[in-house]
Write a protein that holds these residues in place. Structure first.
Motif, PDB file in Angstrom:
ATOM      1  N   ALA A  93       0.839  -1.210   0.000  1.00 50.13           N
ATOM      2  CA  ALA A  93       0.000   0.000   0.000  1.00 50.13           C
ATOM      3  C   ALA A  93       0.868   1.252   0.000  1.00 50.13           C
ATOM      4  CB  ALA A  93      -0.928  -0.008   1.207  1.00 50.13           C
ATOM      5  N   ASP A  94       1.965   1.225   0.731  1.00 55.22           N
ATOM      6  CA  ASP A  94       2.863   2.385   0.786  1.00 55.22           C
ATOM      7  C   ASP A  94       3.427   2.704  -0.598  1.00 55.22           C
ATOM      8  OD1 ASP A  94       2.546   2.829   3.496  1.00 55.22           O
ATOM      9  OD2 ASP A  94       4.143   1.441   4.035  1.00 55.22           O
ATOM     10  N   LYS A  95       3.840   1.675  -1.325  1.00 50.22           N
ATOM     11  CA  LYS A  95       4.397   1.895  -2.663  1.00 50.22           C
ATOM     12  C   LYS A  95       3.313   2.405  -3.612  1.00 50.22           C
ATOM     13  CE  LYS A  95       6.895  -0.282  -6.484  1.00 50.22           C
ATOM     14  NZ  LYS A  95       7.464  -1.525  -7.042  1.00 50.22           N
ATOM     15  N   GLY A  96       2.108   1.801  -3.533  1.00 52.99           N
ATOM     16  CA  GLY A  96       1.006   2.248  -4.390  1.00 52.99           C
ATOM     17  C   GLY A  96       0.659   3.703  -4.146  1.00 52.99           C
ATOM     18  N   GLN A  97       0.652   4.112  -2.868  1.00 51.85           N
ATOM     19  CA  GLN A  97       0.341   5.494  -2.526  1.00 51.85           C
ATOM     20  C   GLN A  97       1.443   6.442  -3.004  1.00 51.85           C
ATOM     21  OE1 GLN A  97      -2.435   6.602  -1.322  1.00 51.85           O
ATOM     22  NE2 GLN A  97      -1.848   8.743  -1.018  1.00 51.85           N
ATOM     23  N   GLN A  98       2.682   6.012  -2.843  1.00 55.75           N
ATOM     24  CA  GLN A  98       3.816   6.837  -3.256  1.00 55.75           C
ATOM     25  C   GLN A  98       3.788   7.080  -4.770  1.00 55.75           C
ATOM     26  OE1 GLN A  98       7.624   5.070  -2.415  1.00 55.75           O
ATOM     27  NE2 GLN A  98       8.722   7.004  -2.633  1.00 55.75           N
ATOM     28  N   ILE A  99       3.533   6.045  -5.544  1.00 59.34           N
ATOM     29  CA  ILE A  99       3.476   6.184  -7.000  1.00 59.34           C
ATOM     30  C   ILE A  99       2.287   7.045  -7.407  1.00 59.34           C
ATOM     31  CG2 ILE A  99       3.123   4.906  -9.154  1.00 59.34           C
ATOM     32  CD1 ILE A  99       4.738   2.615  -7.952  1.00 59.34           C
ATOM     33  N   HIS A 100       1.152   6.848  -6.733  1.00 60.46           N
ATOM     34  CA  HIS A 100      -0.033   7.660  -7.026  1.00 60.46           C
ATOM     35  C   HIS A 100       0.254   9.139  -6.805  1.00 60.46           C
ATOM     36  CE1 HIS A 100      -4.115   9.224  -6.947  1.00 60.46           C
ATOM     37  NE2 HIS A 100      -3.878   9.699  -5.723  1.00 60.46           N
ATOM     38  N   GLU A 101       0.895   9.481  -5.678  1.00 65.45           N
ATOM     39  CA  GLU A 101       1.190  10.885  -5.378  1.00 65.45           C
ATOM     40  C   GLU A 101       2.174  11.457  -6.389  1.00 65.45           C
ATOM     41  OE1 GLU A 101       2.514  10.831  -1.354  1.00 65.45           O
ATOM     42  OE2 GLU A 101       0.491  10.590  -0.516  1.00 65.45           O
ATOM     43  N   TYR A 102       3.141  10.638  -6.805  1.00 63.32           N
ATOM     44  CA  TYR A 102       4.093  11.111  -7.801  1.00 63.32           C
ATOM     45  C   TYR A 102       3.387  11.370  -9.132  1.00 63.32           C
ATOM     46  CZ  TYR A 102       7.908  11.179 -11.184  1.00 63.32           C
ATOM     47  OH  TYR A 102       8.747  11.538 -12.195  1.00 63.32           O
ATOM     48  N   ASN A 103       2.498  10.470  -9.516  1.00 58.58           N
ATOM     49  CA  ASN A 103       1.775  10.637 -10.776  1.00 58.58           C
ATOM     50  C   ASN A 103       0.914  11.904 -10.767  1.00 58.58           C
ATOM     51  OD1 ASN A 103       2.872   8.296 -11.798  1.00 58.58           O
ATOM     52  ND2 ASN A 103       1.110   7.019 -11.262  1.00 58.58           N
ATOM     53  N   GLN A 104       0.392  12.242  -9.586  1.00 59.94           N
ATOM     54  CA  GLN A 104      -0.450  13.430  -9.493  1.00 59.94           C
ATOM     55  C   GLN A 104       0.336  14.711  -9.752  1.00 59.94           C
ATOM     56  OE1 GLN A 104      -3.358  11.773  -9.810  1.00 59.94           O
ATOM     57  NE2 GLN A 104      -4.209  13.455  -8.645  1.00 59.94           N
ATOM     58  N   THR A 105       1.629  14.692  -9.450  1.00 56.83           N
ATOM     59  CA  THR A 105       2.438  15.901  -9.663  1.00 56.83           C
ATOM     60  C   THR A 105       2.552  16.245 -11.137  1.00 56.83           C
ATOM     61  OG1 THR A 105       4.523  14.655  -9.786  1.00 56.83           O
ATOM     62  CG2 THR A 105       3.791  15.403  -7.608  1.00 56.83           C
ATOM     63  N   ALA A 106       2.321  15.297 -11.997  1.00 55.58           N
ATOM     64  CA  ALA A 106       2.402  15.553 -13.445  1.00 55.58           C
ATOM     65  C   ALA A 106       1.107  16.165 -13.972  1.00 55.58           C
ATOM     66  CB  ALA A 106       2.700  14.260 -14.194  1.00 55.58           C
ATOM     67  N   LYS A 107       0.114  16.322 -13.116  1.00 51.47           N
ATOM     68  CA  LYS A 107      -1.182  16.848 -13.550  1.00 51.47           C
ATOM     69  C   LYS A 107      -1.403  18.268 -13.037  1.00 51.47           C
ATOM     70  CE  LYS A 107      -3.273  12.271 -13.703  1.00 51.47           C
ATOM     71  NZ  LYS A 107      -4.391  11.418 -13.261  1.00 51.47           N
ATOM     72  N   GLY A 108      -0.339  19.008 -12.886  1.00 51.31           N
ATOM     73  CA  GLY A 108      -0.478  20.386 -12.420  1.00 51.31           C
ATOM     74  C   GLY A 108      -0.071  20.509 -10.967  1.00 51.31           C
ATOM     75  N   ARG A 109      -0.462  21.610 -10.385  1.00 47.88           N
ATOM     76  CA  ARG A 109      -0.081  21.874  -9.003  1.00 47.88           C
ATOM     77  C   ARG A 109      -0.732  20.857  -8.071  1.00 47.88           C
ATOM     78  NH1 ARG A 109      -1.730  27.947  -8.183  1.00 47.88           N
ATOM     79  NH2 ARG A 109      -0.962  27.496  -6.090  1.00 47.88           N
TER      80      ARG A 109
END
Length: 343
Positions: A63-79
């Motif tokens: 779950a920690d890795k999934g959350q970390q990747i999700h948060e990183y992916n969100q940074t590519a969608k703007g602020r």
């Protein structure tokens, strides 16, 4: 279960990890969490890692890795989300808009609008802040775990345009057309708009509401019936309790409609101390918008006492609880002051 229309939250990822460790199947997990099976497969792939078991590697989900990747992916969608780094701020706003009280009890009658919730958060000392438009955007995108547009009082409410039919005022009573400009412009406190909130069919009891045009403070009193004498009795009681001077500071004028409970003009304006206790101005017939402040407050009171309420079963204490909520509700028209502060 209805399929969810938002990204999997961190809490849901930990649930997924626990279910997988317990040996639950993907279909069962999808039903339990409310997502489609493909979403579960995608998330398992996102958080996959190799775990060493004796002499072999076993693929597992983190779950920690999934959350970390999700948060990183969100940074590519703007602020990034401004409230994402202040969970307490987000929780505070969500609780206010859902009507969660300090005790933890949910009272949906006491839900705040997004704008009012932001003002309460500012008063509470949060350093994080977002504008009203951004907050509505967060709600639209289901950023909040438990809050959606359906939880808001006004969101999606279509205002129907009514044709304004203006009829002549009562020929023998003071007309709103003669009301002084200082009252029209809301130049001073003490000028009230009043009306009755009636109960269910067959019920005699009602609630008399009074709203200050300038300060928006609310007063409301239960009356046993809709007779003019019962309305006068409220003012007699208030005048006796406050005293002549204080009462006339609080009640300089009254604006009301042409309902029979308000038409005994000479008796209504007669002070228990002698002389005239206040001025009364009557709206045109079928022109409720001419006392729109009180009409809006009555709509807020209907949160607590919906149509069909039997006021014979409602206590004055319950009515006062609703009044206290209205008087402590921040208003944009008052520069986000509460009515008790503006008064």
């Amino acid at each position: 279960m209805t399929k969810k229309q938002h990204y999997m939250t961190e809490h849901e990822r930990y649930k997924l990890e626990a279910y997988l460790q317990a040996g639950r199947g993907v279909s069962w997990i999808a039903r339990k969490l409310g997502f489609c099976r493909q979403t579960i497969y995608n998330e398992m792939k996102r958080g996959a890692y190799l775990h060493r078991v004796e002499w072999a590697d076993e693929e597992r989900y983190s779950a920690d890795k999934g959350q970390q990747i999700h948060e990183y992916n969100q940074t590519a969608k703007g602020r990034p989300l401004k409230i994402g780094s202040d969970r307490k701020y987000a929780d505070f706003l969500e609780r206010k808009m859902l009507g969660v009280q300090e005790s933890g009890k949910v009272d949906r009658r006491k839900r705040y609008s997004p704008a009012a919730a932001l003002e309460l958060a500012r008063r509470a000392g949060f350093e994080t802040s977002v504008c009203v438009g951004t907050l509505y955007s967060y709600i639209d995108k289901r950023v909040f775990l438990n809050l959606s547009n359906k939880d808001l009082w006004e969101k999606g409410r279509v205002k129907q345009k009514k044709q304004k039919v203006r009829r002549s005022p009562h020929p023998l009573l003071p007309s709103i057309e003669d009301r002084p400009e200082i009252i029209n412009q809301r130049g001073e406190l003490g000028h009230k708009e009043i009306d009755l909130i009636v109960g269910c069919e067959g019920s005699k009891a009602a609630t008399l509401t009074m709203t200050d045009r300038k300060g928006r403070t609310e007063l409301a009193y239960k009356i046993p019936d809709k007779r003019a004498a019962s309305v006068r009795a409220v003012f007699d009681r208030l005048e006796r309790k406050m005293g002549k001077r204080r009462f006339r500071e609080m009640f300089k004028s009254i604006t009301t409609d042409n309902g029979p409970e308000f038409l005994e003009y000479d008796l209504l304006t007669k002070s228990i101390f002698g002389g005239k206790r206040f001025e009364v101005y009557y709206c045109h017939s079928y022109s409720a918008w001419e006392k729109g402040t009180n009409e809006n407050h009555n709509r807020l009171m209907r949160r607590f006492f919906p149509k069909g309420t039997d006021f014979t079963r409602v206590s004055q204490r319950s009515i006062q609880e609703a009044v206290d909520f209205l008087n402590h509700y921040p208003r944009k028209v008052l520069g986000w002051k509460m009515p008790v502060e503006a008064a």
